[in-house]
Design an enzyme around this catalytic site. Structure first.
Site, PDB file in Angstrom:
ATOM      1  N   ASP A   1     -42.966 -39.953  68.855  1.00  0.00           N
ATOM      2  CA  ASP A   1     -41.922 -39.051  69.991  1.00  0.00           C
ATOM      3  C   ASP A   1     -41.721 -37.369  68.914  1.00  0.00           C
ATOM      4  O   ASP A   1     -41.714 -36.636  70.098  1.00  0.00           O
ATOM      5  CB  ASP A   1     -40.378 -39.465  69.723  1.00  0.00           C
ATOM      6  CG  ASP A   1     -39.824 -40.213  70.445  1.00  0.00           C
ATOM      7  OD1 ASP A   1     -40.990 -41.406  70.924  1.00  0.00           O
ATOM      8  OD2 ASP A   1     -38.641 -40.589  71.479  1.00  0.00           O
TER       9      ASP A   1
ATOM     10  N   ASP B   1     -40.049 -37.465  54.980  1.00  0.00           N
ATOM     11  CA  ASP B   1     -38.870 -36.032  55.978  1.00  0.00           C
ATOM     12  C   ASP B   1     -40.328 -35.014  55.765  1.00  0.00           C
ATOM     13  O   ASP B   1     -39.798 -34.121  56.564  1.00  0.00           O
ATOM     14  CB  ASP B   1     -37.722 -36.265  54.618  1.00  0.00           C
ATOM     15  CG  ASP B   1     -38.573 -36.411  53.241  1.00  0.00           C
ATOM     16  OD1 ASP B   1     -39.379 -36.976  52.994  1.00  0.00           O
ATOM     17  OD2 ASP B   1     -37.540 -36.499  52.692  1.00  0.00           O
TER      18      ASP B   1
ATOM     19  N   ASP C   1     -42.592 -45.219  64.937  1.00  0.00           N
ATOM     20  CA  ASP C   1     -42.286 -45.111  65.803  1.00  0.00           C
ATOM     21  C   ASP C   1     -41.362 -43.592  65.493  1.00  0.00           C
ATOM     22  O   ASP C   1     -41.685 -42.852  66.705  1.00  0.00           O
ATOM     23  CB  ASP C   1     -41.126 -45.952  66.387  1.00  0.00           C
ATOM     24  CG  ASP C   1     -40.147 -45.929  67.003  1.00  0.00           C
ATOM     25  OD1 ASP C   1     -40.631 -45.730  68.023  1.00  0.00           O
ATOM     26  OD2 ASP C   1     -39.116 -46.151  67.334  1.00  0.00           O
TER      27      ASP C   1
ATOM     28  N   LYS D   1     -42.586 -43.432  52.084  1.00  0.00           N
ATOM     29  CA  LYS D   1     -41.324 -42.791  51.476  1.00  0.00           C
ATOM     30  C   LYS D   1     -41.002 -43.348  50.103  1.00  0.00           C
ATOM     31  O   LYS D   1     -39.864 -44.068  49.976  1.00  0.00           O
ATOM     32  CB  LYS D   1     -40.118 -43.023  52.274  1.00  0.00           C
ATOM     33  CG  LYS D   1     -38.552 -42.602  52.269  1.00  0.00           C
ATOM     34  CD  LYS D   1     -38.063 -40.964  51.820  1.00  0.00           C
ATOM     35  CE  LYS D   1     -37.572 -40.677  51.457  1.00  0.00           C
ATOM     36  NZ  LYS D   1     -37.189 -39.209  51.526  1.00  0.00           N
TER      37      LYS D   1
ATOM     38  N   TYR E   1     -39.505 -54.078  61.436  1.00  0.00           N
ATOM     39  CA  TYR E   1     -38.750 -54.126  62.213  1.00  0.00           C
ATOM     40  C   TYR E   1     -39.394 -56.194  62.727  1.00  0.00           C
ATOM     41  O   TYR E   1     -39.619 -56.561  63.843  1.00  0.00           O
ATOM     42  CB  TYR E   1     -40.778 -53.776  63.496  1.00  0.00           C
ATOM     43  CG  TYR E   1     -40.017 -52.791  64.230  1.00  0.00           C
ATOM     44  CD1 TYR E   1     -40.411 -51.392  63.202  1.00  0.00           C
ATOM     45  CD2 TYR E   1     -40.027 -52.388  65.860  1.00  0.00           C
ATOM     46  CE1 TYR E   1     -39.676 -50.243  63.686  1.00  0.00           C
ATOM     47  CE2 TYR E   1     -39.702 -51.141  65.805  1.00  0.00           C
ATOM     48  CZ  TYR E   1     -39.968 -49.860  64.899  1.00  0.00           C
ATOM     49  OH  TYR E   1     -39.276 -48.329  65.691  1.00  0.00           O
TER      50      TYR E   1
HETATM   51  C1  IPM Z   1     -41.895 -47.938  71.311  1.00  0.00           C
HETATM   52  C2  IPM Z   1     -39.784 -48.046  71.131  1.00  0.00           C
HETATM   53  C3  IPM Z   1     -39.683 -49.401  70.765  1.00  0.00           C
HETATM   54  C4  IPM Z   1     -40.576 -49.899  69.266  1.00  0.00           C
HETATM   55  C5  IPM Z   1     -38.333 -50.084  70.520  1.00  0.00           C
HETATM   56  C6  IPM Z   1     -37.879 -50.361  71.797  1.00  0.00           C
HETATM   57  C7  IPM Z   1     -38.450 -51.218  69.759  1.00  0.00           C
HETATM   58  O1  IPM Z   1     -39.383 -46.971  70.489  1.00  0.00           O
HETATM   59  O2  IPM Z   1     -42.053 -48.900  71.841  1.00  0.00           O
HETATM   60  O3  IPM Z   1     -41.860 -46.422  71.050  1.00  0.00           O
HETATM   61  O4  IPM Z   1     -39.506 -49.248  68.003  1.00  0.00           O
HETATM   62  O5  IPM Z   1     -41.303 -49.824  68.840  1.00  0.00           O
HETATM   63 MN    MN Z   2     -40.292 -45.561  70.273  1.00  0.00          MN
END
Ligand code: IPM
Ligand code: MN
Ligand code: NAD
Length: 376
Positions: A272, A244, A268, A211, A137
């Site tokens: 999710d 993974d 990240d 990883k 990042y």
């Molecule tokens: C998050 C988002 C951001 C990230 C993106 C929008 C840059 O996905 O905050 O989870 O990857 O950190």
């Molecule tokens: Mn995200």
């Protein structure tokens, strides 16, 4: 008592969900005797399309003068993916050195969890501890044909990077590259937080995503520096896992996991995945923490396809508001918001669309506001 709060509602569903979060937070303020003075900032896709500006230095100064920042989401299909997210959201994380990204994911009442591996009554309680300033990042990269140039110039809380990486490719070859960077202090400080947070939860072990098998230069370094920091936390242990395998094991046995320490990119992704396991992105709050101004935002993005339909679940933003109130030191107010969300999910005859109901975001927010005011 009045707190100055900066707010960037942003794009897509961002304004819808932050609107509800603010309503609930203001209700908590009325009940517990404080006010919120909100400085609502216009940055995001509309502002960019109208002015060409993403986040001016003056905005960073304004945000820095507030006690906290609440952000909805940024990203809009009318704008190319990348610059807006990088120069707004990531710029805030880097400018304020918000190295600790906390992303809790907990089972909530009456939310159906899409996992056969869970018996009724079993509860997921994950805390993704994501390093938030390094890894891939950095924003360092480039592209070229025959000649790959990566101008390196960036600043972090405790170091600067500057220089140039130039690579010759076989003439005519078109290529792109991104530079991932980790520093020993960067890994040490996030690892320390992960162990401290685990200890606070009464846990002795954390899982660590890596990883090193494929990218040893970066993730081998990560593993090594995590292990070094671990030595400073007697009684605590860690389980290193390739990312993974972690993504494979987590849905199969979510109760085996508590604190999951991740480098930025994997954090990240895992957050999710963790949101999916608890029933939706609209249920997952996050806190971006550093030594100064902190930012609070849902894990989810701007969800442009449901913007304006009422289908956005505002609970992630409302719970991010609770994390913000906690950070201000308004613990009772934060607990009241959490309790109202739990009470709402337990008792409300109608629920947000995301979890099978038909309540638009405004109605969800209104009900929870009423519950916070009434102390329910
Ligand atoms: C998050 C988002 C951001 C990230 C993106 C929008 C840059 O996905 O905050 O989870 O990857 O950190
Ligand atoms: Mn995200
Ligand atoms: P997203 O999180 O916006 O959406 C993923 C999926 O989840 C979609 O199906 C969406 O409808 C659903 N969803 C998300 N939040 C929801 C909510 N509160 N209620 C109900 N459903 C919800 O991810 P994406 O589609 O990859 O990204 C869209 C845009 O958002 C992109 O521009 C991306 O860069 C940006 N983004 C911004 C942030 C942020 O600002 N913090 C975070 C992630 C993505």
């Amino acid at each position: 008592m009045e707190y100055d709060i900066a707010v960037i509602p942003g794009d897509g569903i961002g304004p819808e969900v932050t609107g509800q979060a603010l309503k609930v937070m203001e209700a908590a303020g009325r009940r517990f005797g404080f006010g919120l003075r909100c400085n609502v900032l216009p940055y995001g896709a509309n502002h960019y399309l109208a002015t060409g500006e993403i986040l001016p230095a003056s905005a960073l100064a304004e945000i820095g003068s507030a006690k906290a920042l609440l952000l909805g989401a940024v990203g809009d299909p009318r704008v190319p993916m990348g610059p807006l997210e990088q120069e707004l959201l990531l710029a805030v994380r880097f400018h304020f050195d918000l190295y600790l990204n906390l992303r809790p994911a907990r089972s909530l009442p009456r939310v159906r969890i899409p996992l056969k591996s869970l018996e009724p009554g079993q509860k997921i309680d994950l805390l993704v501890v994501r390093e938030n300033t390094e890894d891939f990042y950095m924003g360092l990269g480039g592209r070229g044909t025959g000649d790959l140039r990566l101008p390196v110039k960036c600043r972090r809380g405790n170091y600067d990077l500057a220089g140039d990486i130039n690579v010759k490719l076989t003439p005519g070859t078109e290529a792109a590259a991104a530079l991932g960077v980790m520093t020993a202090p960067g890994v040490a400080r996030i690892t320390k937080k992960a162990f401290e947070l685990a200890a606070k939860r009464g846990e002795k072990n954390i899982h660590v995503a890596g990883k090193a098998n494929a990218v040893p230069s970066l993730y081998g370094f990560w593993d090594e520096k995590v292990a070094l920091e671990a030595k400073k936390h007697p009684g605590m242990t860690f389980t290193p896992m390739n990312i993974d395998n972690l993504c494979y094991q987590l849905p199969r046995a979510p109760l085996d996991f508590g604190v999951i320490l991740c480098p930025n990119l994997f954090g990240d992704i895992v957050s999710d995945l963790a949101s999916a396991l608890i029933g939706g992105l609209g249920l997952s709050p996050s806190a971006n923490i550093g030594d100064g101004l902190c930012m609070f935002e849902p894990v989810h993005g701007s969800a442009p396809t449901i913007a304006g339909t009422g289908r956005a679940n505002p609970l992630a933003a409302i719970l991010s508001g609770a994390l913000l109130l906690e950070n201000l030191g308004e613990t009772e107010a934060a607990q009241a918001v959490d309790a109202a969300v739990t009470g709402y999910l337990t008792h409300s005859p109608s629920l947000p669309y995301e979890i099978g109901g038909s309540s638009p975001a405004g109605q969800v927010g209104q009900t929870i506001t009423g519950m916070v005011e009434a102390g329910e």
